[in-house]
Design an enzyme around this catalytic site. Sequence first.
Site, short mmCIF file in Angstrom:
data_model
loop_
_atom_site.label_atom_id
_atom_site.label_comp_id
_atom_site.label_asym_id
_atom_site.label_seq_id
_atom_site.Cartn_x
_atom_site.Cartn_y
_atom_site.Cartn_z
N GLU A 146 0.83 -1.20 0.00
CA GLU A 146 0.00 0.00 0.00
C GLU A 146 0.87 1.26 0.00
OE1 GLU A 146 -0.02 -2.55 2.08
OE2 GLU A 146 -1.98 -2.96 2.95
N LEU A 189 12.01 -40.84 3.54
CA LEU A 189 11.42 -39.60 4.06
C LEU A 189 10.16 -39.23 3.26
CD1 LEU A 189 11.43 -37.20 5.96
CD2 LEU A 189 13.01 -36.03 4.41
N THR A 241 13.82 -43.99 -8.94
CA THR A 241 14.62 -42.78 -8.72
C THR A 241 16.11 -43.00 -8.99
OG1 THR A 241 14.92 -43.38 -6.41
CG2 THR A 241 13.02 -41.99 -6.95
#
Lengths: 372, 372
Positions: free
Chosen positions: B55, B309, B164
């Site tokens: 602002e 994880l 992976t």
Amino acid sequence: MFSAADSNFMAQALRLAELGRFTTSPNPNVGAVLVKNDQIIGRGYHRQAGGPHAEVFALREAGSEARGATCYVTLEPCSHHGRTPPCAEALVVAGVSRVVVAMQDPNPKVAGRGTALLKAAGIQVDIGLMAAEARAVNPGFLSRMERNRPYVQLKLAASLDGRTALANGDSKWLTSAAARADVQHYRAQSCAILSTATTVMADNARLNLRAEQLQLNISQLDTGELRQPKRVILDRNDNLDHNLALFKEGGEVIVCVSKLENARVLPNIARQIHCPLNTQAQFDLALLLEHLALREQINMLWVEAGATLAGALLQLNLVDELIVYLAPKLLGNTAQPLAVLPQFSVLAQVPQLYWSDVRMVGPDVRLTARLS
Amino acid sequence: MFSAADSNFMAQALRLAELGRFTTSPNPNVGAVLVKNDQIIGRGYHRQAGGPHAEVFALREAGSEARGATCYVTLEPCSHHGRTPPCAEALVVAGVSRVVVAMQDPNPKVAGRGTALLKAAGIQVDIGLMAAEARAVNPGFLSRMERNRPYVQLKLAASLDGRTALANGDSKWLTSAAARADVQHYRAQSCAILSTATTVMADNARLNLRAEQLQLNISQLDTGELRQPKRVILDRNDNLDHNLALFKEGGEVIVCVSKLENARVLPNIARQIHCPLNTQAQFDLALLLEHLALREQINMLWVEAGATLAGALLQLNLVDELIVYLAPKLLGNTAQPLAVLPQFSVLAQVPQLYWSDVRMVGPDVRLTARLS
């Protein structure tokens, strides 16, 4: 040699050719437009083996206007008397003055004879406009003619982590109804579906075409013209139970066995073929594909099977396209793998592909990959 | 209450808010436009904690024209004296006549006090225009304020078959340079990166931001303003070698250990924190995330780790978004899995997601999934 207008008209002929993709096999998809004074005066596509060829439909529409017109056709006009008279002759008789051909027909019955016939009649013939696009509407026919094997599309359905079923085999339903309906489009375009006795028995799979699930946007197509693809089932140990749903409906069932002397009396829609084993006592898949092309006239082969057959085909470099439906789910490390492959020691050894298409199909993603 | 013009101006304020996404944290992204006679006379966005709010920039641009203007702001103006004076007061002093607010600020220091201050000064306040869009520019800040935990993005890189790395660990390079550069954008937007000692040691990973790989299209952004995300490394057994590249460059390293009494002398950029173990002798990840939100002011947490994880976070329902780079390769059934999860017995038990974005990133596909 070719103008922008030529490309524009050939593109329209190619769109027409595509309309035959559910019905023409074992014939190729062909489209044709006749043009006079920059206006299309006739159009046609090959719709069904035994029926008129694309050029004939276009000539019928043009009538006597065909004299002096240019014909754009996506595949070399045929020169031989098959179930229909040769199109090259029809174009000569109609008095067209120029024929633009996207690509020569590799069919040894044609292979340049069609264009030679046109040239001998004094017609200007220009070959090679949008040849790559013309090849793309006939992957199966061209594969059969040029490589003596079908164009092989391997269908896979997996979770985000590349698993096809839980450890206990549960896979109903991994992918969505929208994905399963999408599969019907591929089945409808295929001459045959390849699977294994193991897969068929696990799900009591019919592997047939369910026309009611097709969302076809082809006004010309009567679903009654759709063919049921043949079902080619690998059954090395002759295990198939003849009460399976497979034998109750759908196209012909070709059961591949390793010893024909064990042949049993089969349901009416089924027959056995013998397929030799390789040195690892597995079916010789390269030989099988050659057989399917040469003896069964299979252009497009759609494979729905488990990780073992998928891996074997990939290992042998026999897959042209992978169609993967990826469900937004995670099945975890104990779930079943997508493809059984040997243990690689460096990444450079693994099968390299490229993504040729990626899109949403309902809540799933459909990934298309080709061998690079 | 809101016109089409209101929506148009708020949309512009939202675009401005997004410009802060690499620099404002731990503060929220906020954009503002000042409008008078249907013309934008001022615009601003919050750029850096400690610097002026949106602002203020907009009021500066508008100058005395702000009197009687309407202010569109994507988050409730602040009412408290922090490092800068309250924006609500500045709007009152400037004499704006109406303030349109996309959403209330959930920060307990504000939480309605900003709009109350405006209303008390006789300004018309309209709240709730494009609130969903306004929430979408501040997932991290809102998560921290409303849930006491960061917004968690789990990054995964896998082959088409969800693997992976090869069995021997080889994963260089599974995905493309384009995909790895894309990862830098997420790192740049994140307050912290979460990983494990195992992952860091396997690759000697730095997990830092490489500004030179960012292809930013934000003319206002000086890459010198980019923050290096903190690196939060799970190291239950205090295994991290202090000669790792992790400790040589990049943001602060927070090493999570299970016993602080084992604390070693750490490199300058590192410190240890104690994280309690759960009954399975694993880190209590929910507690860790709460700690990161409340004590470390982490809005966006980017997770780059292995299958263990990843699986643990998914199991605990602590992942908000999965970002999956899918390479067009097949690694086979012996390669390493994407996520370690318990063995499910029916598909209905598995984590269900939905694809929220799908696109090509170089030769790879990037799939974004959210928990459904």
